[in-house]
Scaffold this active site. Structure first.
Site, short mmCIF file in Angstrom:
data_model
loop_
_atom_site.label_atom_id
_atom_site.label_comp_id
_atom_site.label_asym_id
_atom_site.label_seq_id
_atom_site.Cartn_x
_atom_site.Cartn_y
_atom_site.Cartn_z
N CYS A 298 18.09 47.64 67.59
CA CYS A 298 19.15 46.87 67.03
C CYS A 298 19.93 45.93 68.07
O CYS A 298 20.72 45.09 67.74
CB CYS A 298 20.40 47.92 66.85
SG CYS A 298 19.80 49.33 65.49
N CYS B 244 30.33 54.86 59.26
CA CYS B 244 29.03 54.37 59.38
C CYS B 244 28.93 53.04 58.90
O CYS B 244 29.35 52.69 57.78
CB CYS B 244 28.00 55.36 58.72
SG CYS B 244 28.48 56.94 58.90
N ILE C 48 23.68 49.81 55.21
CA ILE C 48 22.24 49.46 55.26
C ILE C 48 22.55 47.97 54.68
O ILE C 48 22.93 47.62 53.60
CB ILE C 48 21.32 50.19 54.31
CG1 ILE C 48 21.39 51.62 55.02
CG2 ILE C 48 20.23 49.72 54.25
CD1 ILE C 48 20.82 52.77 54.18
N LYS D 4 30.41 47.30 61.04
CA LYS D 4 30.96 48.05 59.83
C LYS D 4 31.23 47.60 58.46
O LYS D 4 30.94 48.14 57.80
CB LYS D 4 32.50 49.02 60.59
CG LYS D 4 32.94 49.71 59.76
CD LYS D 4 32.35 51.03 59.48
CE LYS D 4 32.88 51.78 58.26
NZ LYS D 4 32.47 51.09 56.88
N HIS E 51 25.04 45.32 58.83
CA HIS E 51 24.27 45.70 60.08
C HIS E 51 22.90 45.44 59.82
O HIS E 51 22.09 46.57 59.65
CB HIS E 51 24.96 46.95 60.84
CG HIS E 51 24.06 47.20 61.99
ND1 HIS E 51 23.53 46.25 62.80
CD2 HIS E 51 23.68 48.56 62.67
CE1 HIS E 51 23.09 46.78 63.96
NE2 HIS E 51 23.15 48.21 63.76
#
Lengths: 383, 383
Positions: free
Chosen positions: A55, A204, A207, A325, A329
């Site tokens: 990442c 989290c 995606i 967030k 991402h």
């Protein structure tokens, strides 16, 4: 970035390029993506290279671009990142991301990234006075910022999401939940299920498919491109032991070392940083980042969130873009995406999400790969 | 390289590292390999970055290392490459390698790398007077060299392989094939089956597990490491259109551009190169490389093989190591592996496979990724 360029340039002006990408291999069964990008953009035959550090891939790509310029070989370098993640179902994405952890000692033990950061959150709660509300408040803040970012994947506040759910229940004649505050909503196991305790769904990052890109040029020619250049004052990159072998869970050693390098090169301390984009792949990751970077002493990160110090109108605004967030991402693209936000903040052109403090001259980005195996920190400065 | 280092050094002296790897993702379901390497070697917290440009991954890694030193940020950089390919069955490896071709326009058409280089060979045969014997003779030469290389995967001559087959048949009481020459053996469809016409099994580099590594240091401190340093005099890297979009099949445009850059930086011409390692993933690839690099005019490459000019005792020795064909082709490691061979040749320490010519002062490496999407060329010189 093209839209904010003050002066036009031609693609033929670009001399060299880097593309950060985590795993087009596993997401798309396509390797060797760099020359395909060059072909599609009409950039052949310039050298182009894919950089992979999970990442932190485009964070590392930017560092390579900076060194390519510093080497004297090039003056104009395109640096970007990309990831196409939604080809796979969610479980598939989780597996691909897990392959950025240690395949010998971590993945076979059942660890996925929510599990890894869940363990980090638990360790932080055990060691300090961190609680679930602190985590959830990071998400609330970042969604508040992301709601002001037209490029955010979830450009909506938690409050909005809560209100919509209530309105929908009412429309359908279903019982309307009695959430009074965003925290009520986020503590509801139906609305915000556990993913890996103590992390819930809204702890989290999502995606995301996405790409990012900046043009790096040598300082001598920066004024040919814009009247208001932003300079890369410090870069740092460090490696860290995998989590299973790390000295502690409540801090990423690579982040501390990378920021030390970047501060030293820029000739600043943590206190000089006006605004920062940090790697909030999970809410706890933002709290740990603000401590690793020296913004707050270890254990003080949660209180800083509580006190609103990291909000848009705080003294240390963090993730004005919405962060990973809320902005999203797309893993290989996130490092350069952070730099794009800081570029806008330093130029004072972030619109509604511009940090409210009077002085916004020094910005920082913090980009993490894997379980802290890589960290890249950049210090940017308005000249 | 450690074994030929004249002076000892500590792993803690290394300031930065790069690792070329094509697809640990698909071969091993392991991404983010760079910090794992750092952890295993005890190199944390130094920055380490994975570079991916298909089979040119470590060639590109070396270029990043060179620019990192030229930038002034580091003086001592470890550069290597690695690939673990035998986890998968052969068909699986072929599929993983095919993902370095264009997944939209090439792979769905059924192209694999043997097919791609078969098409290149056919085009070369159509355009010039190239024939099957020319291809096979590249393999014979490279196995002759690899038989002298203790680190070669197939350190055996074609003649040896032929003799062993005959001896085995005799032992078993089976009819002994009447092969008189290596070419007889290589033209036998049982012994050397077609893979993708006009390429046979022995026209293809093998599937290999392997790693390579060199220490790059700034020229100012080279004498702290050895009394006989080899200098990197020129580096070139270029991108090229994928094969389906290329202007011609008998030449890789990226190789011509990368060599132009490297020659210019080194201040030499092709005629100054004494010895070269070129990317012979298939026998035809070596012939095309020697033309692209300007060693021979287009169409003369096959005759140069016929005349023995590229053999150990020729005027232009090519692939003294045995090349990818005989030494092996762990794809991400091959670019730096080529540099290791040239380092030994320039220092005159290649033993039995030392080039026979009187002057071996300038060496070259030529490392190709994909269908010519990337090419990296280095010029090395004995100081």
């Amino acid at each position: 970035m093209m839209e904010t360029m003050d002066k036009p340039f031609e693609i033929d002006d670009i001399e060299c390029a880097y593309i950060g990408n985590y795993s087009s291999d596993l997401f798309e069964t396509q390797g060797h993506t760099a020359p395909i990008v060059a072909d599609w953009l009409g950039m052949t035959p310039i050298p182009i290279t894919r950089i992979e550090n999970a990442c932190a891939s485009s964070g590392s790509a930017l560092r390579e671009g900076a060194m390519a310029i510093a080497s004297g070989m090039y003056d104009i370098v395109l640096v970007g990142g990309m990831e196409k993640m939604t080809n796979l179902p969610t479980e598939g994405v989780t597996d691909v991301l897990a392959s950025a952890a240690d395949g010998l000692y971590e993945v076979p033990a059942g660890l996925t990234f929510p599990g890894i950061f869940g363990a980090i959150a638990k360790a932080h709660m055990d060691r300090y006075e961190t609680n679930l509300d602190h985590l959830l408040k990071v998400g609330i803040k970042n969604h508040n910022n992301g709601a002001l970012n037209p490029k955010a994947q979830f450009n909506v506040t938690i409050q909005d999401m809560m209100d919509r759910r209530k309105a929908r229940a009412e429309q359908r004649g279903q019982p309307v939940p009695d959430w009074q505050t965003e925290l009520d909503f986020l503590h509801d196991e139906q609305a915000n299920p556990w993913i890996a305790w103590p992390l819930r769904l809204y702890d989290c990052a999502p995606i995301t498919d996405g790409a990012s890109c900046i043009l790096l040029v040598s300082s001598e020619i920066a004024h040919n491109f814009t009247d208001r250049p932003v300079s890369l004052a410090g870069i740092g990159q460090a490696s860290g032991k995998p989590l299973h072998d790390a000295d502690e869970l409540t801090s990423l050693s690579a982040a501390k070392e990378a920021s030390r390098q970047a501060y030293e090169m820029a000739g600043i301390t943590a206190d000089d940083v006006d605004v920062a984009e940090v790697h909030d792949c999970f809410t706890i990751a933002e709290i740990v980042a603000t401590e690793d970077l020296g913004f707050f002493v270890p254990g003080e990160g949660p209180r800083a969130v509580d006190e609103g110090r990291t909000a848009l109108d705080g003294d240390r605004p963090i993730n004005t873009s919405g962060g990973l967030k809320s902005k999203g991402h797309p893993v290989g693209a996130s490092g350069v995406g952070q730099v794009v936000e800081i570029y806008h903040q330093l130029r004072g052109e972030a619109g509604e999400r511009q940090a409210k403090k009077s002085k916004v001259e020094v910005g920082l980005t913090h980009n993490v790969g894997g379980t802290g195996g890589t960290c890249v920190v950049n210090v940017l400065r308005m000249e």
